[in-house]
Structures are given as C-alpha cells and as structure tokens.
Write a protein that holds these residues in place. Structure first.
Motif, PDB file in Angstrom:
ATOM      1  N   ALA A  66       0.841  -1.196   0.000  1.00 15.33           N
ATOM      2  CA  ALA A  66       0.000   0.000   0.000  1.00 15.33           C
ATOM      3  C   ALA A  66       0.877   1.247   0.000  1.00 15.33           C
ATOM      4  O   ALA A  66       1.856   1.326   0.747  1.00 15.33           O
ATOM      5  CB  ALA A  66      -0.922  -0.011   1.214  1.00 15.33           C
ATOM      6  N   ASP A  67       0.521   2.226  -0.827  1.00 15.98           N
ATOM      7  CA  ASP A  67       1.336   3.443  -0.929  1.00 15.98           C
ATOM      8  C   ASP A  67       0.914   4.527   0.044  1.00 15.98           C
ATOM      9  O   ASP A  67       1.629   5.503   0.241  1.00 15.98           O
ATOM     10  CB  ASP A  67       1.312   3.989  -2.359  1.00 15.98           C
ATOM     11  CG  ASP A  67      -0.105   4.177  -2.904  1.00 15.98           C
ATOM     12  OD1 ASP A  67      -0.986   3.362  -2.576  1.00 15.98           O
ATOM     13  OD2 ASP A  67      -0.332   5.119  -3.673  1.00 15.98           O
ATOM     14  N   GLY A  68      -0.237   4.363   0.696  1.00 15.95           N
ATOM     15  CA  GLY A  68      -0.734   5.400   1.580  1.00 15.95           C
ATOM     16  C   GLY A  68       0.142   5.729   2.772  1.00 15.95           C
ATOM     17  O   GLY A  68       0.380   6.905   3.057  1.00 15.95           O
ATOM     18  N   PRO A  69       0.661   4.729   3.511  1.00 13.91           N
ATOM     19  CA  PRO A  69       1.465   5.058   4.688  1.00 13.91           C
ATOM     20  C   PRO A  69       2.692   5.923   4.380  1.00 13.91           C
ATOM     21  O   PRO A  69       2.947   6.912   5.079  1.00 13.91           O
ATOM     22  CB  PRO A  69       1.864   3.674   5.222  1.00 13.91           C
ATOM     23  CG  PRO A  69       0.744   2.782   4.807  1.00 13.91           C
ATOM     24  CD  PRO A  69       0.352   3.285   3.448  1.00 13.91           C
ATOM     25  N   LEU A  70       3.444   5.577   3.346  1.00 15.55           N
ATOM     26  CA  LEU A  70       4.615   6.396   3.006  1.00 15.55           C
ATOM     27  C   LEU A  70       4.191   7.757   2.471  1.00 15.55           C
ATOM     28  O   LEU A  70       4.811   8.780   2.790  1.00 15.55           O
ATOM     29  CB  LEU A  70       5.491   5.679   1.973  1.00 15.55           C
ATOM     30  CG  LEU A  70       6.782   6.415   1.579  1.00 15.55           C
ATOM     31  CD1 LEU A  70       7.661   6.698   2.793  1.00 15.55           C
ATOM     32  CD2 LEU A  70       7.553   5.628   0.525  1.00 15.55           C
ATOM     33  N   ASN A  71       3.131   7.791   1.667  1.00 19.98           N
ATOM     34  CA  ASN A  71       2.641   9.085   1.181  1.00 19.98           C
ATOM     35  C   ASN A  71       2.273  10.004   2.346  1.00 19.98           C
ATOM     36  O   ASN A  71       2.582  11.194   2.341  1.00 19.98           O
ATOM     37  CB  ASN A  71       1.425   8.887   0.278  1.00 19.98           C
ATOM     38  CG  ASN A  71       1.796   8.374  -1.107  1.00 19.98           C
ATOM     39  OD1 ASN A  71       2.968   8.321  -1.469  1.00 19.98           O
ATOM     40  ND2 ASN A  71       0.794   8.009  -1.885  1.00 19.98           N
ATOM     41  N   LEU A  72       1.593   9.430   3.355  1.00 14.02           N
ATOM     42  CA  LEU A  72       1.192  10.230   4.510  1.00 14.02           C
ATOM     43  C   LEU A  72       2.414  10.718   5.279  1.00 14.02           C
ATOM     44  O   LEU A  72       2.484  11.889   5.686  1.00 14.02           O
ATOM     45  CB  LEU A  72       0.285   9.406   5.424  1.00 14.02           C
ATOM     46  CG  LEU A  72      -0.193  10.087   6.713  1.00 14.02           C
ATOM     47  CD1 LEU A  72      -0.937  11.378   6.400  1.00 14.02           C
ATOM     48  CD2 LEU A  72      -1.079   9.141   7.522  1.00 14.02           C
ATOM     49  N   TYR A  73       3.373   9.838   5.487  1.00 16.94           N
ATOM     50  CA  TYR A  73       4.596  10.244   6.193  1.00 16.94           C
ATOM     51  C   TYR A  73       5.288  11.386   5.450  1.00 16.94           C
ATOM     52  O   TYR A  73       5.696  12.383   6.048  1.00 16.94           O
ATOM     53  CB  TYR A  73       5.533   9.049   6.315  1.00 16.94           C
ATOM     54  CG  TYR A  73       6.799   9.336   7.100  1.00 16.94           C
ATOM     55  CD1 TYR A  73       6.819   9.236   8.491  1.00 16.94           C
ATOM     56  CD2 TYR A  73       7.964   9.731   6.448  1.00 16.94           C
ATOM     57  CE1 TYR A  73       7.972   9.509   9.209  1.00 16.94           C
ATOM     58  CE2 TYR A  73       9.122  10.005   7.155  1.00 16.94           C
ATOM     59  CZ  TYR A  73       9.124   9.893   8.536  1.00 16.94           C
ATOM     60  OH  TYR A  73      10.264  10.181   9.254  1.00 16.94           O
ATOM     61  N   GLN A  74       5.405  11.271   4.148  1.00 13.22           N
ATOM     62  CA  GLN A  74       6.091  12.310   3.374  1.00 13.22           C
ATOM     63  C   GLN A  74       5.276  13.596   3.312  1.00 13.22           C
ATOM     64  O   GLN A  74       5.846  14.696   3.279  1.00 13.22           O
ATOM     65  CB  GLN A  74       6.396  11.778   1.974  1.00 13.22           C
ATOM     66  CG  GLN A  74       7.441  10.666   1.997  1.00 13.22           C
ATOM     67  CD  GLN A  74       7.767  10.120   0.620  1.00 13.22           C
ATOM     68  OE1 GLN A  74       6.943  10.178  -0.297  1.00 13.22           O
ATOM     69  NE2 GLN A  74       8.966   9.583   0.460  1.00 13.22           N
ATOM     70  N   ALA A  75       3.957  13.482   3.329  1.00 13.09           N
ATOM     71  CA  ALA A  75       3.123  14.682   3.358  1.00 13.09           C
ATOM     72  C   ALA A  75       3.349  15.465   4.648  1.00 13.09           C
ATOM     73  O   ALA A  75       3.408  16.699   4.643  1.00 13.09           O
ATOM     74  CB  ALA A  75       1.651  14.305   3.218  1.00 13.09           C
ATOM     75  N   VAL A  76       3.471  14.747   5.755  1.00  6.97           N
ATOM     76  CA  VAL A  76       3.750  15.417   7.028  1.00  6.97           C
ATOM     77  C   VAL A  76       5.140  16.047   7.007  1.00  6.97           C
ATOM     78  O   VAL A  76       5.340  17.171   7.489  1.00  6.97           O
ATOM     79  CB  VAL A  76       3.602  14.421   8.198  1.00  6.97           C
ATOM     80  CG1 VAL A  76       4.120  15.029   9.500  1.00  6.97           C
ATOM     81  CG2 VAL A  76       2.140  13.996   8.354  1.00  6.97           C
ATOM     82  N   GLU A  77       6.110  15.341   6.425  1.00  5.65           N
ATOM     83  CA  GLU A  77       7.445  15.918   6.288  1.00  5.65           C
ATOM     84  C   GLU A  77       7.391  17.253   5.549  1.00  5.65           C
ATOM     85  O   GLU A  77       8.037  18.231   5.943  1.00  5.65           O
ATOM     86  CB  GLU A  77       8.369  14.961   5.529  1.00  5.65           C
ATOM     87  CG  GLU A  77       8.889  13.783   6.333  1.00  5.65           C
ATOM     88  CD  GLU A  77       9.949  13.018   5.567  1.00  5.65           C
ATOM     89  OE1 GLU A  77      11.125  13.055   5.987  1.00  5.65           O
ATOM     90  OE2 GLU A  77       9.606  12.394   4.546  1.00  5.65           O
ATOM     91  N   VAL A  78       6.625  17.293   4.478  1.00  5.09           N
ATOM     92  CA  VAL A  78       6.503  18.525   3.699  1.00  5.09           C
ATOM     93  C   VAL A  78       5.784  19.603   4.504  1.00  5.09           C
ATOM     94  O   VAL A  78       6.186  20.773   4.515  1.00  5.09           O
ATOM     95  CB  VAL A  78       5.766  18.250   2.373  1.00  5.09           C
ATOM     96  CG1 VAL A  78       5.430  19.556   1.655  1.00  5.09           C
ATOM     97  CG2 VAL A  78       6.608  17.357   1.477  1.00  5.09           C
ATOM     98  N   ALA A  79       4.714  19.224   5.193  1.00  8.28           N
ATOM     99  CA  ALA A  79       3.911  20.205   5.926  1.00  8.28           C
ATOM    100  C   ALA A  79       4.689  20.895   7.034  1.00  8.28           C
ATOM    101  O   ALA A  79       4.404  22.043   7.379  1.00  8.28           O
ATOM    102  CB  ALA A  79       2.668  19.525   6.496  1.00  8.28           C
ATOM    103  N   ILE A  80       5.668  20.215   7.622  1.00 19.11           N
ATOM    104  CA  ILE A  80       6.431  20.830   8.714  1.00 19.11           C
ATOM    105  C   ILE A  80       7.749  21.433   8.228  1.00 19.11           C
ATOM    106  O   ILE A  80       8.482  22.022   9.022  1.00 19.11           O
ATOM    107  CB  ILE A  80       6.717  19.813   9.841  1.00 19.11           C
ATOM    108  CG1 ILE A  80       7.604  18.666   9.333  1.00 19.11           C
ATOM    109  CG2 ILE A  80       5.412  19.297  10.439  1.00 19.11           C
ATOM    110  CD1 ILE A  80       8.041  17.714  10.430  1.00 19.11           C
ATOM    111  N   ASP A  81       8.028  21.317   6.937  1.00 21.49           N
ATOM    112  CA  ASP A  81       9.272  21.863   6.406  1.00 21.49           C
ATOM    113  C   ASP A  81       9.157  23.386   6.281  1.00 21.49           C
ATOM    114  O   ASP A  81       8.237  23.879   5.632  1.00 21.49           O
ATOM    115  CB  ASP A  81       9.564  21.253   5.032  1.00 21.49           C
ATOM    116  CG  ASP A  81      10.888  21.746   4.480  1.00 21.49           C
ATOM    117  OD1 ASP A  81      11.883  21.720   5.227  1.00 21.49           O
ATOM    118  OD2 ASP A  81      10.925  22.183   3.317  1.00 21.49           O
ATOM    119  N   PRO A  82      10.063  24.150   6.888  1.00 16.88           N
ATOM    120  CA  PRO A  82       9.970  25.613   6.817  1.00 16.88           C
ATOM    121  C   PRO A  82       9.949  26.142   5.384  1.00 16.88           C
ATOM    122  O   PRO A  82       9.318  27.176   5.112  1.00 16.88           O
ATOM    123  CB  PRO A  82      11.220  26.081   7.565  1.00 16.88           C
ATOM    124  CG  PRO A  82      11.572  24.950   8.479  1.00 16.88           C
ATOM    125  CD  PRO A  82      11.188  23.710   7.738  1.00 16.88           C
TER     126      PRO A  82
END
Length: 338
Positions: A134-150
């Motif tokens: 499933a691609d969702g877990p990694l996509n979600l992790y990377q989305a959070v990485e992007v959201a907290i990136d200054p």
C-alpha cells in the motif's frame, strides 16, 4: 537531569476518506475495496514513525469516495482550515487525506480560498490501506514531512504523492492505476521527498489567493462541463440554458475549439448567457483568446483543466463576478494574456 522534551511541530490532519483509507477483503485486492473505511486515527496509528515528526490532531470531515465529495464537504474544509490558522498561531500546517479522483479539484479550490503562508498538503493513495505494498502510509509520512518543512511556507496548497510535491494549480491525475498516477502538466513537480528529506529546487513564489475573504453559503451555483466530440448532441446546450445553469465549461477539442453545433446553440440562445470558459480535452497546453469565441461570450481558461476551470467559475459566481470581472481575474492569475 534528563534531556529536555523535544518540542515537535503541531499539525492538523483532516480526513475525508478515499483510497488511502480504503479496505479490501484481501491483501491482493487493489481495485475492489470500500473507500473511506478507515478513520484518520487509524491511518495515523498505522504509521507510528509520525510521532517523531509532529504532534498531530486528527479530525474527520468525511469518509467518502472522493467522487462522492459534495460542496458541503468543501465548505467544512475551508471553514476548518481558516479557523485553525486564525486561532492557532503555533500550527505548522494542515494535512488532508483525500481520495485521488477529485484531489486536484479540492487542492485548487483551497488554493483560491486559503490565504496563509503555512502549508496545506493534500495526500492520497492509489492502493487501499489493506493492500500489499500500500502506498498510503509512506505518502502520509512524506506529506507530514513537507507540511512541517519551513521551506514549504509560502508555496500555496500542495499535493504529495509517490515522493513528488505538486502545486495545486498544475497537479492532475493522469492514470487509473499505479502509484505514479499524478503529474504537474506543463510545469513538473515543485520538489520531491526521499530518505534525505524534502527537496525544493526552486525558491518559493507565493500564489495568488483571489477569494481569500469569500464566504461560502450552503447554496452553490450550477456549473456544467461539456465534453467536445464529433457531432455533439444539438439539444444539450439549449437544455442546460433552459434549466438555468449559471456557468458552462467547454472541454473543447484541440486548443479549446468549439464545434459549429455548440457555437450555433450559443448564438441562437435568446436569453441571458451564463459565465462560460473554454478549456481543452488534450490534457496539457494552453487555451488562448479567440475572437469568434469571445463574440459569443466565451473566455479562455488558459492552462486550467476543465475541472479546475469549473472550480474557478463556481467561486467567481459565488462572488458575483460579471464576465468583465472574470476576464480581469483570469489576467491577474496569469491564465489569460492582458
């Protein structure tokens, strides 16, 4: 003395359903499943590594296949994001789990309505949560990485899928299967995410937010999309006009070309014409001015897909735009030459 507690960024995760929250009967089913079966909390719990990135508050907006998303869900999303940014100065950003079928429309809608430098990141999946690989877990992790990136601040609404970061204006779904189903047509992704972190090859350029102060009522205008083809039904446009549609988006052939049947139907209509935009069915490339179409009241949608042109037209109608107002907005957005 113990080490001081790590202060992690605060994030708001809004769940709407979709394949990322889908559940199939077996782990090998990737096309047959129930979309939106899992809660946002379940998605978060499936990726415990997220606890090391941020403090995440989860709230449910909907639990639907994104093909069944409604204007009411859009209103809830907009209202909640506006409220969160207004009342939570320490909030780093917002992540939205979303079905892929209409993810690009929601992203573009939010881009036109949310005026805050903090990122709003949409994320989905092409395989249900119960599937092998499933691609969702990694996509979600990377989305959070992007959201907290200054460096994500000031880049507008974003979509993160398959390790790529896309802007709301250009992103579109281009395939029915496979994890690499999204592209930014005519532009390419804004950046990417991998083991080394978040990468932005270009400096941020803050997008315009023309409807930042627009209140959204419970009643939305009716805007139809018409698909160009060989000898389209002659009765379709008069029927829509008689029904009182307030906006029309033509998915023209080639560079947004309307057929003689469609042009004649508009020309022969005796009543007031709705606001009308011309997009194209090719999947990429701009639609420019055309004197013949302009005479009929049609405006070019530039590089917007038909579905994104419809979103723009919906908000323009809610805002009470005239055709001249809409033309000016298209020019300000860089979608139409001055």
């Amino acid at each position: 003395m113990g080490e001081p507690a790590v202060q992690r960024p605060a994030l708001l995760l809004l769940s709407t359903g979709g394949t990322i929250a889908g559940s199939g009967a077996t782990s090998t089913q990737v096309n047959t499943y129930a979309a939106g079966a899992l809660s946002g909390d379940a998605l978060l719990a499936a990726v415990p590594e997220l606890q090391q990135l941020a403090t995440i508050r989860v709230e449910a907006i909907a639990s639907v296949d994104s093909a069944d998303l409604q204007f009411a869900h859009w209103r809830l999303l907009v209202a909640r994001i506006r409220e969160a940014f207004q009342t939570q100065p320490d909030l780093a950003g917002v992540v939205i789990t979303h079905g892929t079928n209409t993810l690009e429309e929601t992203a573009w809608l939010l881009q036109l309505l949310i005026d805050d430098p903090r990122p709003v990141v949409l994320v989905g999946a092409m395989r249900p949560a119960t599937a092998l690989s499933a691609d969702g877990p990694l996509n979600l992790y990377q989305a959070v990485e992007v959201a907290i990136d200054p460096q994500a601040r000031g880049r507008g609404v974003l979509a993160v899928l398959d390790g790529e970061i896309h802007g709301a204006r250009a992103v579109t779904k281009v395939a029915t299967q496979g994890v690499g189903a999204f592209r930014s047509t005519g532009a390419g992704p804004l950046g990417w995410v991998d083991d080394a972190g978040v990468h932005w090859p270009a400096a941020a350029g803050a997008p315009m937010v023309p409807f930042a102060a627009l209140p959204l009522s419970s009643m939305w205008p009716q805007v139809a999309i018409l698909h160009g083809c060989v000898e389209p039904p002659a009765a379709l446009i008069p029927a829509l006009l008689q029904a009182g549609v307030q906006g029309l988006v033509f998915t023209g052939t080639g560079a947004g070309q309307l057929s003689a049947v469609e042009r004649t139907a508009i020309d022969q209509w005796n009543g007031p014409l709705p606001l009308m935009l011309r997009a194209n069915r090719c999947g990429s490339g701009p639609v420019h001015r055309c004197a013949d179409h302009a005479r009929l009241g049609l405006l070019p949608a530039g590089t917007l897909s038909p579905q994104k042109a419809r979103v723009l037209l919906l908000l323009a109608l809610i805002a009470g735009y005239t055709r001249a107002d809409l033309e000016g907005e298209l020019q300000r957005l860089g979608l139409m030459a001055v």
